[in-house]
Design an enzyme around this catalytic site. Structure first.
Site, PDB file in Angstrom:
ATOM      1  N   PHE A 233       0.871  -1.184   0.000  1.00  0.00           N
ATOM      2  CA  PHE A 233       0.000   0.000   0.000  1.00  0.00           C
ATOM      3  C   PHE A 233       0.913   1.242   0.000  1.00  0.00           C
ATOM      4  O   PHE A 233       0.881   2.068   0.899  1.00  0.00           O
ATOM      5  CB  PHE A 233      -0.946   0.041   1.209  1.00  0.00           C
ATOM      6  CG  PHE A 233      -1.813  -1.190   1.353  1.00  0.00           C
ATOM      7  CD1 PHE A 233      -3.011  -1.311   0.647  1.00  0.00           C
ATOM      8  CD2 PHE A 233      -1.432  -2.230   2.189  1.00  0.00           C
ATOM      9  CE1 PHE A 233      -3.815  -2.443   0.794  1.00  0.00           C
ATOM     10  CE2 PHE A 233      -2.226  -3.366   2.338  1.00  0.00           C
ATOM     11  CZ  PHE A 233      -3.424  -3.472   1.643  1.00  0.00           C
ATOM     12  N   ASP A 254       0.893  -1.070  -4.939  1.00  0.00           N
ATOM     13  CA  ASP A 254      -0.350  -0.320  -4.739  1.00  0.00           C
ATOM     14  C   ASP A 254      -1.287  -0.684  -5.878  1.00  0.00           C
ATOM     15  O   ASP A 254      -0.850  -1.110  -6.941  1.00  0.00           O
ATOM     16  CB  ASP A 254      -0.092   1.192  -4.717  1.00  0.00           C
ATOM     17  CG  ASP A 254      -1.177   1.958  -3.987  1.00  0.00           C
ATOM     18  OD1 ASP A 254      -0.982   2.301  -2.800  1.00  0.00           O
ATOM     19  OD2 ASP A 254      -2.247   2.198  -4.593  1.00  0.00           O
ATOM     20  N   SER A 255      -2.598  -0.484  -5.633  1.00  0.00           N
ATOM     21  CA  SER A 255      -3.544  -0.802  -6.712  1.00  0.00           C
ATOM     22  C   SER A 255      -3.817   0.419  -7.585  1.00  0.00           C
ATOM     23  O   SER A 255      -4.499   0.313  -8.591  1.00  0.00           O
ATOM     24  CB  SER A 255      -4.856  -1.315  -6.109  1.00  0.00           C
ATOM     25  OG  SER A 255      -5.388  -0.352  -5.236  1.00  0.00           O
ATOM     26  N   ASN A 280      -3.447  -5.848  -6.522  1.00  0.00           N
ATOM     27  CA  ASN A 280      -4.231  -5.923  -5.302  1.00  0.00           C
ATOM     28  C   ASN A 280      -3.311  -6.522  -4.229  1.00  0.00           C
ATOM     29  O   ASN A 280      -2.803  -7.631  -4.397  1.00  0.00           O
ATOM     30  CB  ASN A 280      -5.451  -6.821  -5.537  1.00  0.00           C
ATOM     31  CG  ASN A 280      -6.290  -6.952  -4.279  1.00  0.00           C
ATOM     32  OD1 ASN A 280      -5.781  -7.077  -3.162  1.00  0.00           O
ATOM     33  ND2 ASN A 280      -7.591  -6.921  -4.469  1.00  0.00           N
ATOM     34  N   ALA A 281      -3.126  -5.795  -3.160  1.00  0.00           N
ATOM     35  CA  ALA A 281      -2.143  -6.204  -2.152  1.00  0.00           C
ATOM     36  C   ALA A 281      -2.483  -7.560  -1.537  1.00  0.00           C
ATOM     37  O   ALA A 281      -1.585  -8.339  -1.213  1.00  0.00           O
ATOM     38  CB  ALA A 281      -2.060  -5.144  -1.065  1.00  0.00           C
ATOM     39  N   ASP A 301       0.565  -0.551   5.126  1.00  0.00           N
ATOM     40  CA  ASP A 301      -0.161   0.696   5.445  1.00  0.00           C
ATOM     41  C   ASP A 301      -1.456   0.755   4.650  1.00  0.00           C
ATOM     42  O   ASP A 301      -1.620   1.585   3.753  1.00  0.00           O
ATOM     43  CB  ASP A 301       0.734   1.913   5.127  1.00  0.00           C
ATOM     44  CG  ASP A 301       0.087   3.229   5.548  1.00  0.00           C
ATOM     45  OD1 ASP A 301      -0.846   3.203   6.371  1.00  0.00           O
ATOM     46  OD2 ASP A 301       0.525   4.281   5.043  1.00  0.00           O
ATOM     47  N   CYS A 341      -5.114   2.969  10.110  1.00  0.00           N
ATOM     48  CA  CYS A 341      -5.597   4.348  10.253  1.00  0.00           C
ATOM     49  C   CYS A 341      -7.092   4.373  10.534  1.00  0.00           C
ATOM     50  O   CYS A 341      -7.732   5.406  10.427  1.00  0.00           O
ATOM     51  CB  CYS A 341      -5.251   5.178   9.023  1.00  0.00           C
ATOM     52  SG  CYS A 341      -5.917   4.497   7.511  1.00  0.00           S
TER      53      CYS A 341
HETATM   54  N1  SAH Z   1       1.767   4.260   2.657  1.00  0.00           N
HETATM   55  C1  SAH Z   1       1.208   5.363   1.901  1.00  0.00           C
HETATM   56  C2  SAH Z   1      -0.261   5.597   2.160  1.00  0.00           C
HETATM   57  C3  SAH Z   1      -1.138   4.429   1.897  1.00  0.00           C
HETATM   58  S1  SAH Z   1      -2.821   4.855   1.797  1.00  0.00           S
HETATM   59  C4  SAH Z   1       1.997   6.628   2.207  1.00  0.00           C
HETATM   60  O1  SAH Z   1       2.669   6.676   3.219  1.00  0.00           O
HETATM   61  O2  SAH Z   1       1.901   7.582   1.434  1.00  0.00           O
HETATM   62  C5  SAH Z   1      -3.518   3.391   1.214  1.00  0.00           C
HETATM   63  C6  SAH Z   1      -3.138   3.021  -0.206  1.00  0.00           C
HETATM   64  O3  SAH Z   1      -3.707   1.740  -0.461  1.00  0.00           O
HETATM   65  C7  SAH Z   1      -3.640   3.934  -1.308  1.00  0.00           C
HETATM   66  O4  SAH Z   1      -2.563   4.351  -2.070  1.00  0.00           O
HETATM   67  C8  SAH Z   1      -4.564   3.050  -2.152  1.00  0.00           C
HETATM   68  O5  SAH Z   1      -4.424   3.302  -3.549  1.00  0.00           O
HETATM   69  C9  SAH Z   1      -4.067   1.686  -1.825  1.00  0.00           C
HETATM   70  N2  SAH Z   1      -4.998   0.551  -1.909  1.00  0.00           N
HETATM   71  C10 SAH Z   1      -6.274   0.483  -1.494  1.00  0.00           C
HETATM   72  N3  SAH Z   1      -6.755  -0.764  -1.641  1.00  0.00           N
HETATM   73  C11 SAH Z   1      -5.735  -1.519  -2.144  1.00  0.00           C
HETATM   74  C12 SAH Z   1      -5.577  -2.889  -2.481  1.00  0.00           C
HETATM   75  N4  SAH Z   1      -6.579  -3.759  -2.320  1.00  0.00           N
HETATM   76  N5  SAH Z   1      -4.394  -3.314  -2.944  1.00  0.00           N
HETATM   77  C13 SAH Z   1      -3.363  -2.463  -3.107  1.00  0.00           C
HETATM   78  N6  SAH Z   1      -3.456  -1.149  -2.783  1.00  0.00           N
HETATM   79  C14 SAH Z   1      -4.616  -0.680  -2.317  1.00  0.00           C
END
Ligand code: SAH
Length: 398
Positions: A233, A254-255, A280-281, A301, A341
């Site tokens: 993420f 990230d997605s 997708n994470a 995150d 969060c």
């Molecule tokens: N770590 C980042 C903030 C992450 S916010 C920083 O410090 O800037 C959460 C992130 O998860 C977003 O960028 C969003 O695009 C991503 N996201 C949401 N669902 C997801 C998924 N299923 N798989 C991968 N990424 C995802």
């Protein structure tokens, strides 16, 4: 007392239940609509004089005609002039940041209730400011004018952008409005956190552009990270680019393709190499764990899984799955930086989830640091909603 009530006499009155009153007396700022026992006709966004059922004056507040949070306390006494009060509090918020922000020209300048400015968020990205207005009273023309004027005077930004969240504005019954520059014309810049540089486009990206609340956690994660790192993420690379200063290899997932495009530009800006993966994470971690991949440092995150109490069980399941897979892929001596969060998930709940993953794996990680949001996102004692970010840094034994 006489002087106080005469000043507030022009304001409409609201009477709150004993539950509402004790909430305010315990330091909270909110009264829910269900705790209002009496009210005159009140225009949306008006200031109101709040009393309990015995006629005791509790303070001056902002009224919302649509939110379940009908009343947000502004002051325990009367208020002479609302725009002046807003301007003074924005100035105090700016002063407060001088005390708590180091090594960054990007930080939250105003954090709503925690700066006694309910419904106002102001973020700074070097010479650009981004504002969000989320309550009817803050959205009034005089308040808006005061906010923009004091920010311009105190911080001399090249521009100020308003990020309008259509969903929140609709819920609060605010006139619909597009995100737009409200002062100046500059719409992009580069900002620096802990010596790492990031591109910022005033009208693009999630939130107001970056997750400023993680700024201090980036530095903490960097301190312990080593070897092969995985940032899950990753958004625009906040953690990944910090880790890249210490680790041999960094992979980040990230997605969101737009987020990764900016992440790649940020890597170039810093002369770093990171492998960015659009996926997708959950799927990726499952595949990587099944394939026996191993890392020395992993950051998790995810976005807020629990938006309300209702979806807490599925949120816990999501956190457990992520943490289980990450812990499984860590080498001995490995570092996990795991975040939540969701305000609804307490630190204890979150630690329980990590523990439950560790028990399944028969490992006993040690906690190096229990962290939260950066200090420019203050936590107001008495308002638990202002405390939302958890970041746990733990280490596996050698
Ligand atoms: N770590 C980042 C903030 C992450 S916010 C920083 O410090 O800037 C959460 C992130 O998860 C977003 O960028 C969003 O695009 C991503 N996201 C949401 N669902 C997801 C998924 N299923 N798989 C991968 N990424 C995802």
């Amino acid at each position: 007392m006489a002087a106080k009530s005469s000043l507030n006499r022009s304001l409409p009155g609201i009477i709150v239940s004993s539950r509402g009153a004790s909430r305010l007396q315990r330091g909270h700022s909110w009264v829910y609509r269900s705790d209002i026992t009496g009210a005159e006709q009140i225009r949306p966004g008006s200031l109101v004089s709040v009393s309990d059922g015995h006629g005791r004056f509790l303070g001056t507040a902002m009224y919302s005609s649509s939110s379940q949070i009908a009343v947000r306390l502004l002051a325990p006494g009367p208020i002479k002039n609302f725009p002046d009060l807003v301007a003074a509090r924005v100035r105090q918020a700016i002063e407060y940041r001088k005390l708590v922000v180091n090594h960054s020209d990007a930080y939250r300048v105003v954090f709503s209730e925690a700066d006694f400015l309910p419904g106002l968020i102001v973020d700074r990205y070097n010479d650009l400011l981004s504002i969000q207005i989320l309550t009817q009273a803050m959205d009034s023309d005089p308040a808006r004018a005061a906010i923009i004027s004091v920010l311009s005077d105190e911080l001399s930004p090249a521009s100020i952008t308003e990020r309008a969240d259509a969903r929140v504005r609709a819920l609060e019954q605010l006139a619909s409005r597009d995100s737009a520059l409200v002062a100046g014309t500059k719409s992009s810049t580069v900002f620096t956190m802990n010596g790492v540089r990031f591109h910022h486009s005033a009208l693009a990206g999630q939130k107001t552009g970056a997750f400023l609340d993680q700024r201090e956690n980036y530095a903490a994660a960097e301190q312990y990270a080593h070897g092969d790192a995985l940032d899950v993420f990753c958004y625009q690379g906040g953690f990944a680019l910090h880790l890249a200063r210490r680790c041999n290899r960094v992979t980040a997932v990230d997605s969101s393709r737009p987020a990764l495009e900016t992440a790649e530009k940020n890597a170039t800006l810093n002369g770093r190499e990171v492998e960015w993966i659009e996926a997708n994470a959950f799927d990726l971690l499952k595949d990587y764990a099944a394939a026996g991949r191993q890392y020395d440092s992993i950051v998790l995150d995810p976005p807020a899984f629990a938006k309300s109490q209702k979806n807490l069980p599925s949120a816990f399941a999501g956190y457990k799955e992520l943490n289980l897979r990450a812990l499984k892929m860590l080498r001995p001596g490995g570092i996990l930086v795991t975040c939540s969060c969701s305000q609804q998930v307490s630190q204890m709940d979150f630690l329980e989830v990590i523990l439950s993953a560790a028990i399944d794996l028969r490992i006993r990680p040690r906690i190096i640091e229990l962290r939260g949001q950066a200090r420019d996102h203050p936590i107001l004692l008495g308002v638990p909603e202002t405390r939302y970010l958890k970041a746990v840094i733990c280490r596996l034994s050698d």
